[in-house]
Design a protein around this motif. Structure first.
Motif, mmCIF file in Angstrom:
data_model
loop_
_atom_site.group_PDB
_atom_site.id
_atom_site.type_symbol
_atom_site.label_atom_id
_atom_site.label_comp_id
_atom_site.label_asym_id
_atom_site.label_seq_id
_atom_site.Cartn_x
_atom_site.Cartn_y
_atom_site.Cartn_z
ATOM 1 N N ALA A 198 -87.615 29.183 -15.706
ATOM 2 C CA ALA A 198 -86.581 28.637 -14.828
ATOM 3 C C ALA A 198 -85.192 28.796 -15.439
ATOM 4 N N ILE A 199 -85.089 28.542 -16.723
ATOM 5 C CA ILE A 199 -83.802 28.715 -17.415
ATOM 6 C C ILE A 199 -83.361 30.169 -17.347
ATOM 7 N N GLY A 200 -84.293 31.068 -17.557
ATOM 8 C CA GLY A 200 -83.973 32.487 -17.505
ATOM 9 C C GLY A 200 -83.483 32.940 -16.147
ATOM 10 N N LYS A 201 -83.879 32.222 -15.097
ATOM 11 C CA LYS A 201 -83.451 32.552 -13.737
ATOM 12 C C LYS A 201 -82.210 31.780 -13.310
ATOM 13 N N GLY A 202 -81.643 31.003 -14.231
ATOM 14 C CA GLY A 202 -80.375 30.347 -13.942
ATOM 15 C C GLY A 202 -80.467 28.925 -13.454
ATOM 16 N N ALA A 203 -81.641 28.317 -13.518
ATOM 17 C CA ALA A 203 -81.765 26.929 -13.076
ATOM 18 C C ALA A 203 -80.966 26.012 -13.995
ATOM 19 N N VAL A 204 -80.236 25.079 -13.408
ATOM 20 C CA VAL A 204 -79.495 24.091 -14.187
ATOM 21 C C VAL A 204 -80.141 22.708 -14.075
ATOM 22 N N SER A 205 -81.039 22.552 -13.129
ATOM 23 C CA SER A 205 -81.795 21.316 -13.007
ATOM 24 C C SER A 205 -83.214 21.660 -12.590
#
Length: 209
Positions: A82-89
């Motif tokens: 998720a972080i790698g795909k740009g999720a911030v939450s």
């Protein structure tokens, strides 16, 4: 940019999960969470894990990512993706329930990844669960049930306002003192503390999610 992650713990209510998915840009099933998704007729964007629980049949509409690394669990894999795909939450369902050792491991993962998100919340049928950052302020309905737990073993110098049982520069420590089943008496609550990892449970009035 909110991601919804579905793990293999106690399944959420389908209507609640769907409500969160309406506002998510990314839906990830962590291994056995894909079985829960399938039972609800849902199609994750990504299914990730070592696949010791879920066996892909090749008909899945989303991406399948096999990660056999045994040093990370399936939730860690999903959060890193998720972080790698740009999720911030991220809102995580199914991280609790069933095996207690898996629940405790996932709480450890919550601590591990918390600083990498603006907001990281576990949601189950009984509570929203997250780490508090001092100073913390929130608007909550009066008579909301709230519990505080020292995830790091000990949290020092805690001061709370807006609760029926306030703390005034006091400590919570595993095996000595905890903060279970407090209640808000004001719409605005405040929490400050000096050191440690403080887990907060905002308990649902009904078994809803």
């Amino acid at each position: 940019m909110n991601a919804v992650i579905l793990c293999d713990g106690t399944p959420p209510a389908a209507d609640v999960l769907n409500r969160f998915l309406d506002n998510a840009f990314l839906f990830i099933a962590a291994d056995g969470g894909a079985l829960t998704a399938r039972s609800m007729g849902l199609h994750p964007d990504v299914i990730i894990g070592d696949f010791d629980s879920f066996i892909p049949n090749g008909d899945e509409p989303g991406e399948i990512i096999t990660d056999p690394d045994q040093e990370t669990n399936d939730l860690e894999k999903a959060l890193a993706y998720a972080i790698g795909k740009g999720a911030v939450s991220a809102t995580v369902f199914g991280a609790t329930g069933k095996r207690l050792d898996h629940t405790l491991k996932n709480l450890s993962v919550l601590k591990q990844f918390d600083h990498k998100f603006e907001s990281l919340t576990f949601r189950d049928r009984y509570a929203d669960i997250f780490l508090v950052h001092s100073p913390y302020q929130a608007e909550l309905p009066i008579h909301t049930s709230v519990s505080l737990f020292p995830l790091s073993g000990r949290v020092t110098g805690i001061t709370t306002r807006g609760f029926r049982y306030p703390l005034n520069n006091e400590d919570l420590e595993n095996g000595i003192r905890d903060g279970t089943s407090n209640e808000t008496i004001k719409n605005r609550v405040e929490i400050e503390f000096e050191k440690g990892d403080l887990l907060m449970f905002i308990n649902h009035k009904t078994e809803e999610a």
